[in-house]
Design a protein around this motif. Structure first.
Motif, PDB file in Angstrom:
ATOM      1  N   PRO A  49       0.830  -1.243   0.042  1.00  0.00           N
ATOM      2  CA  PRO A  49      -0.038  -0.055   0.065  1.00  0.00           C
ATOM      3  C   PRO A  49       0.918   1.628  -0.025  1.00  0.00           C
ATOM      4  CG  PRO A  49      -0.783  -1.653   1.636  1.00  0.00           C
ATOM      5  CD  PRO A  49       0.648  -2.061   1.038  1.00  0.00           C
ATOM      6  N   ASP A  50       0.468   2.135  -0.682  1.00  0.00           N
ATOM      7  CA  ASP A  50       1.223   3.452  -0.643  1.00  0.00           C
ATOM      8  C   ASP A  50       1.458   4.254   0.809  1.00  0.00           C
ATOM      9  OD1 ASP A  50       0.920   3.344  -3.399  1.00  0.00           O
ATOM     10  OD2 ASP A  50      -0.727   4.702  -3.523  1.00  0.00           O
ATOM     11  N   ASP A  51       0.710   3.815   1.808  1.00  0.00           N
ATOM     12  CA  ASP A  51       1.069   4.544   3.048  1.00  0.00           C
ATOM     13  C   ASP A  51       1.782   3.631   3.780  1.00  0.00           C
ATOM     14  OD1 ASP A  51      -0.885   2.450   3.504  1.00  0.00           O
ATOM     15  OD2 ASP A  51      -2.237   3.699   4.742  1.00  0.00           O
ATOM     16  N   LEU A  52       2.423   2.625   3.203  1.00  0.00           N
ATOM     17  CA  LEU A  52       3.496   1.730   3.981  1.00  0.00           C
ATOM     18  C   LEU A  52       4.742   1.880   3.482  1.00  0.00           C
ATOM     19  CD1 LEU A  52       3.561  -0.897   6.204  1.00  0.00           C
ATOM     20  CD2 LEU A  52       3.100  -2.357   4.066  1.00  0.00           C
ATOM     21  N   ASP A  53       5.558   2.349   4.363  1.00  0.00           N
ATOM     22  CA  ASP A  53       6.954   2.534   4.000  1.00  0.00           C
ATOM     23  C   ASP A  53       7.665   1.755   4.499  1.00  0.00           C
ATOM     24  OD1 ASP A  53       7.445   3.045   6.674  1.00  0.00           O
ATOM     25  OD2 ASP A  53       7.233   5.263   6.609  1.00  0.00           O
ATOM     26  N   LEU A  54       9.091   1.771   4.070  1.00  0.00           N
ATOM     27  CA  LEU A  54      10.263   0.506   4.096  1.00  0.00           C
ATOM     28  C   LEU A  54      10.360   0.493   5.721  1.00  0.00           C
ATOM     29  CD1 LEU A  54      12.011  -1.492   2.843  1.00  0.00           C
ATOM     30  CD2 LEU A  54      13.628   0.434   2.243  1.00  0.00           C
ATOM     31  N   GLU A  55      10.611   1.627   6.305  1.00  0.00           N
ATOM     32  CA  GLU A  55      11.019   1.556   7.944  1.00  0.00           C
ATOM     33  C   GLU A  55      10.037   0.790   8.467  1.00  0.00           C
ATOM     34  OE1 GLU A  55      11.203   4.175   5.970  1.00  0.00           O
ATOM     35  OE2 GLU A  55      13.242   4.774   6.076  1.00  0.00           O
ATOM     36  N   THR A  56       8.745   0.880   8.437  1.00  0.00           N
ATOM     37  CA  THR A  56       7.561   0.351   8.846  1.00  0.00           C
ATOM     38  C   THR A  56       7.490  -1.385   8.544  1.00  0.00           C
ATOM     39  OG1 THR A  56       6.180   2.097   8.933  1.00  0.00           O
ATOM     40  CG2 THR A  56       5.181  -0.124   9.061  1.00  0.00           C
ATOM     41  N   ILE A  57       7.950  -1.487   7.357  1.00  0.00           N
ATOM     42  CA  ILE A  57       7.972  -2.907   7.000  1.00  0.00           C
ATOM     43  C   ILE A  57       8.903  -3.676   7.738  1.00  0.00           C
ATOM     44  CG2 ILE A  57       8.281  -4.807   5.040  1.00  0.00           C
ATOM     45  CD1 ILE A  57       7.020  -2.724   3.136  1.00  0.00           C
ATOM     46  N   ILE A  58      10.247  -3.125   8.020  1.00  0.00           N
ATOM     47  CA  ILE A  58      11.395  -3.572   8.627  1.00  0.00           C
ATOM     48  C   ILE A  58      10.854  -3.740  10.167  1.00  0.00           C
ATOM     49  CG2 ILE A  58      13.828  -3.430   8.856  1.00  0.00           C
ATOM     50  CD1 ILE A  58      14.078  -2.151   6.279  1.00  0.00           C
ATOM     51  N   ALA A  59      10.489  -2.587  10.511  1.00  0.00           N
ATOM     52  CA  ALA A  59      10.292  -2.706  12.051  1.00  0.00           C
ATOM     53  C   ALA A  59       9.412  -3.758  12.539  1.00  0.00           C
ATOM     54  CB  ALA A  59       9.681  -1.206  12.276  1.00  0.00           C
ATOM     55  N   ASP A  60       8.165  -3.644  11.596  1.00  0.00           N
ATOM     56  CA  ASP A  60       7.185  -4.766  12.059  1.00  0.00           C
ATOM     57  C   ASP A  60       7.824  -6.250  11.966  1.00  0.00           C
ATOM     58  OD1 ASP A  60       5.076  -2.703  12.136  1.00  0.00           O
ATOM     59  OD2 ASP A  60       4.279  -3.278  10.199  1.00  0.00           O
ATOM     60  N   ALA A  61       8.661  -6.327  11.069  1.00  0.00           N
ATOM     61  CA  ALA A  61       9.298  -7.709  10.955  1.00  0.00           C
ATOM     62  C   ALA A  61       9.894  -8.118  12.190  1.00  0.00           C
ATOM     63  CB  ALA A  61      10.275  -8.011   9.811  1.00  0.00           C
ATOM     64  N   ARG A 269       8.850  -3.591  -1.992  1.00  0.00           N
ATOM     65  CA  ARG A 269       8.081  -4.529  -2.875  1.00  0.00           C
ATOM     66  C   ARG A 269       8.793  -6.023  -2.273  1.00  0.00           C
ATOM     67  NH1 ARG A 269       6.976  -4.571  -9.189  1.00  0.00           N
ATOM     68  NH2 ARG A 269       5.984  -2.595  -8.571  1.00  0.00           N
ATOM     69  N   ALA A 270       9.705  -6.124  -2.346  1.00  0.00           N
ATOM     70  CA  ALA A 270      10.527  -7.354  -2.070  1.00  0.00           C
ATOM     71  C   ALA A 270      10.170  -7.919  -0.413  1.00  0.00           C
ATOM     72  CB  ALA A 270      12.158  -7.273  -2.282  1.00  0.00           C
ATOM     73  N   LEU A 271      10.291  -6.979   0.520  1.00  0.00           N
ATOM     74  CA  LEU A 271       9.999  -6.918   1.648  1.00  0.00           C
ATOM     75  C   LEU A 271       8.612  -7.345   2.030  1.00  0.00           C
ATOM     76  CD1 LEU A 271      12.779  -5.046   3.644  1.00  0.00           C
ATOM     77  CD2 LEU A 271      12.909  -7.428   2.783  1.00  0.00           C
ATOM     78  N   TYR A 272       7.826  -6.710   1.558  1.00  0.00           N
ATOM     79  CA  TYR A 272       6.325  -6.850   1.588  1.00  0.00           C
ATOM     80  C   TYR A 272       5.955  -8.149   1.342  1.00  0.00           C
ATOM     81  CZ  TYR A 272       1.307  -5.846   1.030  1.00  0.00           C
ATOM     82  OH  TYR A 272      -0.213  -5.833   1.327  1.00  0.00           O
ATOM     83  N   ALA A 273       6.761  -8.563   0.317  1.00  0.00           N
ATOM     84  CA  ALA A 273       6.414 -10.114  -0.286  1.00  0.00           C
ATOM     85  C   ALA A 273       7.344 -11.012   0.133  1.00  0.00           C
ATOM     86  CB  ALA A 273       6.121  -9.985  -1.674  1.00  0.00           C
ATOM     87  N   GLU A 274       8.029 -10.855   1.258  1.00  0.00           N
ATOM     88  CA  GLU A 274       9.356 -11.656   1.618  1.00  0.00           C
ATOM     89  C   GLU A 274       8.812 -13.265   1.848  1.00  0.00           C
ATOM     90  OE1 GLU A 274      11.698 -13.779   4.709  1.00  0.00           O
ATOM     91  OE2 GLU A 274       9.553 -13.012   4.982  1.00  0.00           O
ATOM     92  N   SER A 275       7.849 -13.456   2.463  1.00  0.00           N
ATOM     93  CA  SER A 275       7.375 -14.786   2.570  1.00  0.00           C
ATOM     94  C   SER A 275       7.219 -15.573   1.282  1.00  0.00           C
ATOM     95  CB  SER A 275       5.957 -15.017   3.355  1.00  0.00           C
ATOM     96  OG  SER A 275       5.111 -14.285   2.649  1.00  0.00           O
ATOM     97  N   ASP A 276       6.744 -14.882   0.092  1.00  0.00           N
ATOM     98  CA  ASP A 276       6.711 -15.530  -1.016  1.00  0.00           C
ATOM     99  C   ASP A 276       8.086 -16.000  -1.617  1.00  0.00           C
ATOM    100  OD1 ASP A 276       3.960 -15.254  -1.177  1.00  0.00           O
ATOM    101  OD2 ASP A 276       3.819 -13.481  -1.964  1.00  0.00           O
ATOM    102  N   LEU A 277       8.924 -14.808  -1.546  1.00  0.00           N
ATOM    103  CA  LEU A 277      10.417 -15.092  -2.051  1.00  0.00           C
ATOM    104  C   LEU A 277      11.163 -15.951  -0.915  1.00  0.00           C
ATOM    105  CD1 LEU A 277      11.179 -11.285  -2.751  1.00  0.00           C
ATOM    106  CD2 LEU A 277      10.981 -13.006  -4.159  1.00  0.00           C
TER     107      LEU A 277
END
Length: 377
Positions: A49-61, A269-277
């Motif tokens: 989603p447009d409002d989901l930035d990279l830092e948030t994806i990493i932080a959530d992980a 994009r890669a980290l958002y779909a990390e589980s698929d990769l």
């Protein structure tokens, strides 16, 4: 000021020139066409989603806040920034300690055997570099007691890799926690390079694939897109630490190159779909690990362990040192990394990062090289 890093100078251009690459440890994926930007395996993945930035994806992980995350231009960049921040912090403490009239040099302690750049970087940053051992006779295990015994009151940073590079030995969260406690008791920073932590079997997976030291006291972890996810050309990594350390590290970032916007977008994009990769990466890890373990077990002239869930290891030949094995392999266009770049000239590192069919061809060719080497002894 900065010393030569012999390994990086030696390895540059060799993977591309080799007919058989048994030296590269990243689980490399297909690259874009010459004028392209998006790696083929990212094109079909959903965009975040447009409002989901990279830092948030990493932080959530990592289950931390975005204030605990700093995005860098790869793991090497993250390690540089982290060491510089730790050394700078030690120098700042010295300047404010008016009661101590003696000059104190910041000291950085690095595991041995270890990855050469992790030794050269603190040296280039002006620190005195000490070493603590992860000996072969102990299976290259990370022993917090060895860290404690080697600590000096001027030690400002302790550097380890998990998985260990070059042996592939993994350390548990409990072991990392004990190393963190010892380091914190000395008011120093524990830096854990976790680029190989995701190399593990499916049942062992956690943050980006493996046990993490994130969120332990006085600890910073680093990782990147290169090894497990296989997108090295994207050149994006990150560090995770407490907010105060991240703030210091961000100040260091002003002195070094920034990250490109396309690289950030591809990483999102890669980290958002990390589980698929990750599914594809882990399938390759398990197949290549079995291949490497069988290869080593079937040769009486080789010794060394292939840890569970890992595609690389550190090996010795019964009658030739690491340089001799590597040179003989290179004469046949096979890339094998000599152990002198990891503090042990008797050994060499084999890394099966490419697809299984490709590395099997390489091992078949390397078998002929080893037969020749053994016949000469």
């Amino acid at each position: 000021m900065f010393p030569h890093i012999d390994y990086l100078e030696w390895i540059t251009g060799r993977p591309e020139a080799a007919t058989h690459d048994l030296g590269s440890s990243d689980l490399r994926r297909a690259v874009p066409e010459p004028d392209g930007i998006v790696p083929p395996e990212l094109e079909a993945l959903p965009s975040p989603p447009d409002d989901l930035d990279l830092e948030t994806i990493i932080a959530d992980a990592y289950d931390v806040g975005t204030e605990n995350v700093l995005v860098t231009a790869g793991a090497t960049h993250a390690n540089f920034v982290a060491m510089a921040a730790a050394i700078d912090d030690a120098n700042a403490d010295e300047e404010t300690d008016e009661a101590d009239d003696e000059h104190r040099d910041p000291r950085v302690m690095v595991e041995k055997p270890g990855y050469e750049p992790l030794v050269a970087t603190p040296d280039g940053l002006g620190a005195t570099v000490d070493r603590f051992r992860r000996p072969e006779e102990d299976g290259y295990e990370l022993d917090p007691g060895r860290i404690e015994a080697a600590m000096d009151e001027e030690t400002c940073c302790v550097v380890v890799t998990n998985r260990h590079n070059p042996s592939g030995r993994g350390a548990s969260r409990e072991t990392l926690a004990e190393a963190s406690r010892i380091t914190a008791d000395n008011d120093a920073t524990l830096l854990v390079d976790e680029v190989y932590a995701p190399f593990c079997a499916n049942g062992e997976a956690s943050v980006f694939g493996g046990p993490t030291a994130a969120d332990l006291p006085n600890t910073v972890v680093t990782n990147s897109m290169t090894k497990f996810l296989g997108f090295g050309p994207v050149r994006v990594g990150w560090l995770v630490a407490d907010a105060e350390f991240v703030s210091r590290a961000r100040s260091v970032m002003f002195h070094v190159p920034a990250i490109s916007a396309p690289g950030m977008a591809l990483t999102r994009r890669a980290l958002y779909a990390e589980s698929d990769l990750a599914d594809g990466s882990r399938e390759r890890i398990e197949a290549n690990r079995e291949l490497l373990a069988s290869f080593v077990a079937e040769r009486d002239d080789l010794s060394g362990d292939v840890p569970s869930g890992c595609t690389y290891g550190f090996f010795a030949h019964e009658s030739a040192d690491g340089d001799e094995v590597s040179a003989a392999a290179w004469e046949e266009d096979i890339l094998v990394v000599p152990g002198r770049f990891f503090d042990d000239s008797d050994r060499f590192r084999l890394s099966l990062g490419l697809d299984t069919a490709t590395v099997k061809e390489g091992l078949d060719a390397f078998e002929d090289v080893l037969d020749t080497v053994s016949a000469k002894s």
